[in-house]
Motif scaffolding. Structure first.
Motif, mmCIF file in Angstrom:
data_model
loop_
_atom_site.group_PDB
_atom_site.id
_atom_site.type_symbol
_atom_site.label_atom_id
_atom_site.label_comp_id
_atom_site.label_asym_id
_atom_site.label_seq_id
_atom_site.Cartn_x
_atom_site.Cartn_y
_atom_site.Cartn_z
ATOM 1 N N TRP A 10 -43.323 -63.083 -52.986
ATOM 2 C CA TRP A 10 -42.423 -61.993 -53.505
ATOM 3 C C TRP A 10 -43.816 -61.215 -52.498
ATOM 4 C CZ3 TRP A 10 -38.330 -62.615 -55.312
ATOM 5 C CH2 TRP A 10 -38.429 -63.228 -56.440
ATOM 6 N N ASP A 11 -44.364 -61.102 -52.243
ATOM 7 C CA ASP A 11 -45.083 -60.303 -50.659
ATOM 8 C C ASP A 11 -44.969 -61.057 -49.390
ATOM 9 O OD1 ASP A 11 -47.065 -59.048 -52.674
ATOM 10 O OD2 ASP A 11 -48.776 -60.514 -52.802
ATOM 11 N N ALA A 12 -44.508 -62.026 -49.471
ATOM 12 C CA ALA A 12 -44.137 -63.041 -48.315
ATOM 13 C C ALA A 12 -42.800 -62.625 -47.930
ATOM 14 C CB ALA A 12 -43.738 -64.477 -48.361
ATOM 15 N N LEU A 13 -41.888 -62.279 -49.132
ATOM 16 C CA LEU A 13 -40.348 -62.491 -48.767
ATOM 17 C C LEU A 13 -40.319 -60.620 -48.106
ATOM 18 C CD1 LEU A 13 -37.896 -62.490 -49.025
ATOM 19 C CD2 LEU A 13 -37.668 -61.767 -52.064
ATOM 20 N N LEU A 14 -41.392 -60.474 -49.092
ATOM 21 C CA LEU A 14 -41.840 -58.390 -48.077
ATOM 22 C C LEU A 14 -41.706 -58.114 -47.375
ATOM 23 C CD1 LEU A 14 -42.746 -56.587 -50.965
ATOM 24 C CD2 LEU A 14 -40.781 -55.880 -50.275
ATOM 25 N N LEU A 15 -42.637 -58.773 -46.967
ATOM 26 C CA LEU A 15 -43.581 -58.868 -45.179
ATOM 27 C C LEU A 15 -42.300 -59.546 -44.234
ATOM 28 C CD1 LEU A 15 -47.260 -60.478 -45.525
ATOM 29 C CD2 LEU A 15 -46.461 -58.087 -45.339
ATOM 30 N N THR A 16 -41.205 -60.399 -44.334
ATOM 31 C CA THR A 16 -40.243 -61.210 -43.681
ATOM 32 C C THR A 16 -39.063 -60.277 -43.361
ATOM 33 O OG1 THR A 16 -40.780 -63.638 -44.562
ATOM 34 C CG2 THR A 16 -38.851 -62.846 -43.639
ATOM 35 N N ALA A 17 -39.475 -59.835 -45.015
ATOM 36 C CA ALA A 17 -37.652 -58.312 -44.441
ATOM 37 C C ALA A 17 -38.621 -57.241 -43.997
ATOM 38 C CB ALA A 17 -37.775 -58.214 -46.131
ATOM 39 N N ASP A 18 -39.919 -56.799 -43.515
ATOM 40 C CA ASP A 18 -40.352 -55.745 -42.433
ATOM 41 C C ASP A 18 -40.157 -56.360 -40.949
ATOM 42 O OD1 ASP A 18 -41.013 -54.608 -44.640
ATOM 43 O OD2 ASP A 18 -42.725 -55.070 -44.996
ATOM 44 N N GLU A 19 -40.299 -57.547 -40.881
ATOM 45 C CA GLU A 19 -40.161 -57.994 -39.457
ATOM 46 C C GLU A 19 -39.309 -58.130 -39.351
ATOM 47 O OE1 GLU A 19 -41.954 -62.274 -37.522
ATOM 48 O OE2 GLU A 19 -42.740 -62.020 -39.318
ATOM 49 N N LEU A 20 -38.546 -58.586 -40.013
ATOM 50 C CA LEU A 20 -36.350 -58.760 -39.606
ATOM 51 C C LEU A 20 -35.723 -56.990 -39.815
ATOM 52 C CD1 LEU A 20 -34.224 -60.386 -39.501
ATOM 53 C CD2 LEU A 20 -33.794 -60.500 -42.281
ATOM 54 N N PHE A 21 -36.526 -56.115 -39.761
ATOM 55 C CA PHE A 21 -35.997 -55.502 -39.257
ATOM 56 C C PHE A 21 -36.705 -54.636 -39.014
ATOM 57 C CE2 PHE A 21 -37.202 -50.306 -40.099
ATOM 58 C CZ PHE A 21 -35.962 -50.280 -39.714
ATOM 59 N N VAL A 22 -37.985 -55.112 -38.039
ATOM 60 C CA VAL A 22 -38.462 -54.312 -37.227
ATOM 61 C C VAL A 22 -37.243 -54.870 -35.333
ATOM 62 C CG1 VAL A 22 -40.940 -54.577 -35.347
ATOM 63 C CG2 VAL A 22 -40.862 -54.134 -37.632
ATOM 64 N N LEU A 23 -37.682 -56.317 -35.906
ATOM 65 C CA LEU A 23 -36.513 -56.845 -34.693
ATOM 66 C C LEU A 23 -34.903 -56.439 -34.576
ATOM 67 C CD1 LEU A 23 -36.559 -59.317 -32.584
ATOM 68 C CD2 LEU A 23 -35.407 -60.591 -34.620
ATOM 69 N N ALA A 24 -34.012 -56.038 -35.586
ATOM 70 C CA ALA A 24 -32.825 -55.698 -35.929
ATOM 71 C C ALA A 24 -32.771 -54.839 -35.470
ATOM 72 C CB ALA A 24 -32.209 -56.533 -37.301
ATOM 73 N N ASP A 25 -33.856 -53.200 -35.883
ATOM 74 C CA ASP A 25 -33.799 -52.113 -35.482
ATOM 75 C C ASP A 25 -34.089 -52.389 -33.500
ATOM 76 O OD1 ASP A 25 -33.578 -49.111 -35.453
ATOM 77 O OD2 ASP A 25 -35.906 -49.400 -35.075
ATOM 78 N N TYR A 26 -35.097 -52.561 -32.968
ATOM 79 C CA TYR A 26 -35.865 -52.935 -31.938
ATOM 80 C C TYR A 26 -34.656 -53.194 -30.893
ATOM 81 C CZ TYR A 26 -36.841 -54.206 -27.547
ATOM 82 O OH TYR A 26 -37.164 -54.627 -26.436
ATOM 83 N N PHE A 76 -33.218 -55.137 -45.484
ATOM 84 C CA PHE A 76 -33.187 -54.062 -46.669
ATOM 85 C C PHE A 76 -32.818 -54.963 -47.688
ATOM 86 C CE2 PHE A 76 -32.630 -51.086 -43.529
ATOM 87 C CZ PHE A 76 -34.129 -49.772 -43.827
ATOM 88 N N ILE A 77 -31.887 -56.136 -47.901
ATOM 89 C CA ILE A 77 -31.555 -56.854 -48.847
ATOM 90 C C ILE A 77 -32.645 -57.711 -49.242
ATOM 91 C CG2 ILE A 77 -29.873 -58.822 -49.858
ATOM 92 C CD1 ILE A 77 -27.625 -57.296 -48.364
ATOM 93 N N LEU A 78 -33.363 -57.991 -48.151
ATOM 94 C CA LEU A 78 -34.802 -58.885 -49.218
ATOM 95 C C LEU A 78 -36.022 -58.398 -49.772
ATOM 96 C CD1 LEU A 78 -34.554 -61.190 -46.094
ATOM 97 C CD2 LEU A 78 -33.365 -61.725 -47.936
ATOM 98 N N LYS A 79 -35.629 -57.216 -49.045
ATOM 99 C CA LYS A 79 -36.564 -56.220 -49.586
ATOM 100 C C LYS A 79 -36.411 -55.783 -51.516
ATOM 101 C CE LYS A 79 -38.725 -53.339 -47.304
ATOM 102 N NZ LYS A 79 -39.643 -52.170 -46.220
ATOM 103 N N PHE A 80 -35.041 -55.634 -50.749
ATOM 104 C CA PHE A 80 -34.155 -54.878 -52.108
ATOM 105 C C PHE A 80 -34.621 -55.687 -53.624
ATOM 106 C CE2 PHE A 80 -31.096 -54.993 -55.268
ATOM 107 C CZ PHE A 80 -30.962 -53.859 -56.044
ATOM 108 N N ALA A 121 -36.917 -50.326 -55.634
ATOM 109 C CA ALA A 121 -35.591 -50.711 -55.037
ATOM 110 C C ALA A 121 -34.383 -49.827 -54.850
ATOM 111 C CB ALA A 121 -34.935 -51.574 -56.741
ATOM 112 N N HIS A 122 -34.241 -48.515 -55.321
ATOM 113 C CA HIS A 122 -33.495 -47.759 -55.276
ATOM 114 C C HIS A 122 -33.670 -47.222 -53.637
ATOM 115 C CE1 HIS A 122 -31.637 -46.637 -58.789
ATOM 116 N NE2 HIS A 122 -33.385 -47.277 -59.483
#
Length: 450
Positions: free
Chosen positions: A210-226, A258-262, A274-275
């Motif tokens: 779950w920790d790796a999943l959260l880090l990956t979700a954050d990295e995906l958000f940063v790239l997609a948002d950029y 967000f789905i991965l983080k959720f 999760a909410h």
């Protein structure tokens, strides 16, 4: 020159044995008589192309690939530099015929001049573009072995292609492939990095990291948002540039962050977080994109968000939404498997009676072949998951079904069937979950003595 002469000697011997004259063989093979003569009898002989060899082989009734070993040696036995325009068609034919040994031999000889690494890489990318990624694997392996610049994008892309090719149904093997690849992800072009992060996230989900999943979700958000900011109409956005040509619309990757983080928060019972994550993909109507499938994905993501809202209600002990949930499952059968996983988990936790639901979906819960069931796509939406994710969900279902029956002090053939299914899936696809299964033994021992 011995090998070069031997290639022609073999051809001339077979041509004579079959009674062809130069003229008749020219007609049979479709090769101009003058070119044929210069190729077989010239001094020195005219270099032969792989297409010419194939034409002669067909005329002689020999199997495809006959004399290719000698042709490979001829290509690299001539004086001067290796002619890539001649080697390329040879490699393509070897790929078409799945001649693994000849591909390796050709690449080994070609890499005596490392400048050809770029040619091999470009050819591999062309195969991928044609949907022949599996055929390109030995070419990418060659690039990895011979690329001198460890920081090059070419090396990172090759590692990514091998990572994608290695993914299969065995969750532990997928994790090993991820560990080899993950350090290269930051040197990928943006469109490939989006897909790479999503694949890594799915793997971390299946192994419950779950920790790796959260880090990956954050990295995906940063790239997609950029990338979105690069194209938005906001006056303070970064300079405009075209959207990267990823496999799916950019909104999909943005939402998936967000789905991965959720998923991480949901499956570790951090429901308050999760909410918050749910809000990130509930309404994406503001997200602008000209991708032809953008609107379809936005609508689909809205549905996914609504399902996950109901998930949280169930997991927080509120079963008032269950009838609505079941009706949605009938309307959207692609959501049945992830929904059943949540229903069974909530039932095990709060004691909901779901016997009728289990009976209704008996055939889907216990298919003869899980892989075939997942591949058919009837119970796992293939736009949003992969086979390994589906397998992971089956394991979770069987695990929580066991708890469900144990908590009801119920030990009969149904529980035996659940345990057999759990054991089979874990043994085949994810032995890393064996410890979780062992934790059930104490409950089962106690239950047998009731």
């Amino acid at each position: 020159m011995d090998r070069l002469i031997t290639l022609r000697t073999e051809l001339e011997s077979e041509i004579q044995r079959q009674g062809y004259s130069l003229s008749s063989f020219s007609k049979a093979s479709g090769i101009n008589r003058g070119i044929l003569s210069a190729t077989l009898n010239g001094n020195p002989p005219k270099p032969m192309s792989i297409n010419q060899l194939d034409g002669m082989v067909r005329a002689l009734g020999k199997p495809e690939g006959w004399l290719y070993e000698l042709f490979v040696e001829e290509c690299f036995n001539e004086s001067g530099k290796t002619n890539w325009r001649r080697v390329r068609p040879l490699l393509l034919r070897c790929v078409d015929l799945h001649q693994a040994d000849l591909i390796r031999r050709t690449l080994d000889l070609l890499m005596e001049n490392p400048a050809h690494v770029s040619h091999v890489f470009d050819m591999a990318e062309e195969l991928v573009a044609e949907g022949r990624g599996a055929d390109a694997v030995p070419l990418y392996q060659c690039v990895i072995e011979n690329e001198r610049n460890y920081q090059s994008e070419r090396l990172a892309v090759s590692q990514y292609r091998l990572f994608r090719a290695a993914l299969g149904h065995n969750i532990e093997d997928n994790l090993k492939a991820a560990l080899i690849f993950e350090s290269f992800r930051n040197r990928l072009p943006a469109h490939l990095k989006l897909d790479a992060l999503l694949k890594l996230g799915n793997i971390y989900f299946t192994v419950q990291d779950w920790d790796a999943l959260l880090l990956t979700a954050d990295e995906l958000f940063v790239l997609a948002d950029y990338l979105y900011q690069c194209h938005s109409k906001h006056p303070h956005s970064v300079r405009k540039q075209p959207y990267p040509s990823a496999e799916r619309p950019l909104v999909f990757y943005y939402a998936q962050s967000f789905i991965l983080k959720f998923a991480s928060y949901e499956l570790t019972t951090r429901y308050d977080l999760a909410h918050e994550a749910l809000k990130g993909f509930t309404d994406l109507s503001w997200f602008e994109d000209t991708h032809p499938e953008h609107n379809k994905y936005v609508e689909r993501l809205e549905l996914v968000a609504y399902f996950n809202k109901l998930n949280l209600m169930l997991l927080e002990g509120n079963d008032s939404c269950l009838s609505e949930y079941l009706a949605l499952m009938k309307t959207y059968p692609g959501e049945i498997l992830p929904s059943l996983m949540i229903i069974v988990q909530a039932a095990a936790e709060y004691g909901f009676n779901i016997d009728d639901i289990l009976e209704e979906y008996h055939d889907l819960l216990y298919p003869d072949d899980i892989i075939e069931q997942l591949t058919l796509g009837r119970i796992s939406n293939q736009h949003y998951s992969d086979i390994a994710v589906g397998i992971s969900r089956y394991i979770s279902i069987y695990y929580h079904l066991t708890l469900y029956q144990c908590n009801r002090n119920f030990y009969d053939r149904r529980l035996e069937k659940i345990l057999a299914s759990l054991e089979s899936v874990v043994e085949k696809y994810n032995r890393g979950r064996i410890l979780d299964c062992l934790n059930l033994l104490k409950k089962l021992r106690d239950l047998k003595h009731i």
